[in-house]
Design a protein around this motif. Structure first.
Motif, PDB file in Angstrom:
ATOM      1  N   ARG A  25       0.862  -1.177   0.000  1.00  0.00           N
ATOM      2  CA  ARG A  25       0.000   0.000   0.000  1.00  0.00           C
ATOM      3  C   ARG A  25       0.899   1.228   0.000  1.00  0.00           C
ATOM      4  O   ARG A  25       1.767   1.355   0.855  1.00  0.00           O
ATOM      5  CB  ARG A  25      -0.910   0.005   1.220  1.00  0.00           C
ATOM      6  N   VAL A  26       0.695   2.104  -0.963  1.00  0.00           N
ATOM      7  CA  VAL A  26       1.553   3.287  -1.049  1.00  0.00           C
ATOM      8  C   VAL A  26       0.815   4.564  -0.656  1.00  0.00           C
ATOM      9  O   VAL A  26       1.441   5.583  -0.388  1.00  0.00           O
ATOM     10  CB  VAL A  26       2.174   3.447  -2.461  1.00  0.00           C
ATOM     11  N   PHE A  27      -0.514   4.511  -0.644  1.00  0.00           N
ATOM     12  CA  PHE A  27      -1.318   5.652  -0.209  1.00  0.00           C
ATOM     13  C   PHE A  27      -2.572   5.134   0.464  1.00  0.00           C
ATOM     14  O   PHE A  27      -3.181   4.173   0.009  1.00  0.00           O
ATOM     15  CB  PHE A  27      -1.724   6.538  -1.395  1.00  0.00           C
ATOM     16  N   GLU A  28      -2.948   5.805   1.553  1.00  0.00           N
ATOM     17  CA  GLU A  28      -4.147   5.401   2.260  1.00  0.00           C
ATOM     18  C   GLU A  28      -4.754   6.607   2.959  1.00  0.00           C
ATOM     19  O   GLU A  28      -4.032   7.426   3.534  1.00  0.00           O
ATOM     20  CB  GLU A  28      -3.789   4.311   3.279  1.00  0.00           C
ATOM     21  N   ASN A  29      -6.070   6.728   2.868  1.00  0.00           N
ATOM     22  CA  ASN A  29      -6.778   7.705   3.687  1.00  0.00           C
ATOM     23  C   ASN A  29      -7.968   7.003   4.327  1.00  0.00           C
ATOM     24  O   ASN A  29      -8.054   5.777   4.278  1.00  0.00           O
ATOM     25  CB  ASN A  29      -7.167   8.958   2.872  1.00  0.00           C
ATOM     26  N   GLU A  30      -8.907   7.740   4.894  1.00  0.00           N
ATOM     27  CA  GLU A  30     -10.014   7.101   5.607  1.00  0.00           C
ATOM     28  C   GLU A  30     -11.006   6.392   4.678  1.00  0.00           C
ATOM     29  O   GLU A  30     -11.804   5.580   5.117  1.00  0.00           O
ATOM     30  CB  GLU A  30     -10.757   8.108   6.485  1.00  0.00           C
ATOM     31  N   LYS A  31     -10.953   6.654   3.375  1.00  0.00           N
ATOM     32  CA  LYS A  31     -11.912   6.071   2.436  1.00  0.00           C
ATOM     33  C   LYS A  31     -11.321   4.982   1.546  1.00  0.00           C
ATOM     34  O   LYS A  31     -11.968   3.977   1.297  1.00  0.00           O
ATOM     35  CB  LYS A  31     -12.504   7.160   1.549  1.00  0.00           C
ATOM     36  N   TRP A  32     -10.116   5.187   1.036  1.00  0.00           N
ATOM     37  CA  TRP A  32      -9.570   4.219   0.089  1.00  0.00           C
ATOM     38  C   TRP A  32      -8.062   4.113   0.191  1.00  0.00           C
ATOM     39  O   TRP A  32      -7.398   4.934   0.790  1.00  0.00           O
ATOM     40  CB  TRP A  32     -10.005   4.509  -1.349  1.00  0.00           C
ATOM     41  N   THR A  33      -7.579   3.045  -0.422  1.00  0.00           N
ATOM     42  CA  THR A  33      -6.163   2.703  -0.421  1.00  0.00           C
ATOM     43  C   THR A  33      -5.713   2.464  -1.855  1.00  0.00           C
ATOM     44  O   THR A  33      -6.477   1.921  -2.653  1.00  0.00           O
ATOM     45  CB  THR A  33      -5.976   1.424   0.416  1.00  0.00           C
ATOM     46  N   VAL A  34      -4.487   2.847  -2.147  1.00  0.00           N
ATOM     47  CA  VAL A  34      -3.873   2.556  -3.441  1.00  0.00           C
ATOM     48  C   VAL A  34      -2.595   1.765  -3.158  1.00  0.00           C
ATOM     49  O   VAL A  34      -1.789   2.156  -2.320  1.00  0.00           O
ATOM     50  CB  VAL A  34      -3.546   3.837  -4.228  1.00  0.00           C
ATOM     51  N   GLY A  35      -2.468   0.664  -3.859  1.00  0.00           N
ATOM     52  CA  GLY A  35      -1.276  -0.153  -3.711  1.00  0.00           C
ATOM     53  C   GLY A  35      -0.639  -0.392  -5.058  1.00  0.00           C
ATOM     54  O   GLY A  35      -1.268  -0.228  -6.111  1.00  0.00           O
ATOM     55  N   ILE A  36       0.612  -0.769  -5.019  1.00  0.00           N
ATOM     56  CA  ILE A  36       1.318  -1.211  -6.216  1.00  0.00           C
ATOM     57  C   ILE A  36       1.592  -2.691  -6.025  1.00  0.00           C
ATOM     58  O   ILE A  36       2.119  -3.116  -4.992  1.00  0.00           O
ATOM     59  CB  ILE A  36       2.617  -0.419  -6.434  1.00  0.00           C
TER      60      ILE A  36
END
Length: 131
Positions: free
Chosen positions: A15-26
């Motif tokens: 996971r490279v980005f995460e906030n309270e709603k969604w996550t982005v991973g590579i």
């Protein structure tokens, strides 16, 4: 304020980005996602998951539960297209060593609301034939 960028070059998913709603991973190739290493499927019971192929090759493997057992299917990903894995669908990815994907999912997706299904030898053979 600045614009941030993220990268991951290791094996597997991070996971490279995460906030309270969604996550982005590579997600990069790892031995367990190689056609010779895959032995399980997973499902997320409360959330969809999105994949975008950016490099290499990936086959999405999925299975629907039927009265006769699991029915397997596959989709060859195309670069730049968004592929949606609906909540509760058994799935996994078969990748090659040069594969890189972007993964997007709800930030509440975790092993607490997901399942892993270990495959038997016949199921593994069936999945390999789809790759």
């Amino acid at each position: 304020m600045i614009i941030a960028d993220y990268e991951f070059a290791g094996e597997g998913m991070q996971r490279v980005f995460e906030n309270e709603k969604w996550t982005v991973g590579i997600k990069n190739w790892k031995p367990a996602n190689d056609v010779t290493g895959m032995d399980c499927l997973e499902r997320h019971n409360k959330t969809d998951e999105l994949f975008v192929l950016t490099e290499g090759a990936c086959t999405l493997i999925y299975a629907n539960e039927t009265e006769k057992g699991l029915e397997f299917g596959s989709v060859k990903m195309e670069p730049g297209k968004v592929f949606n894995i609906p909540a509760t669908l058994w799935h996994n990815t078969i990748t090659q060593k040069d594969t890189k994907m972007i993964l997007i999912e709800d930030s509440n997706t975790s092993m607490e609301n997901s399942d892993i299904l270990m495959l038997d030898n016949d199921q593994i053979v069936a999945i390999r034939s789809l790759a």
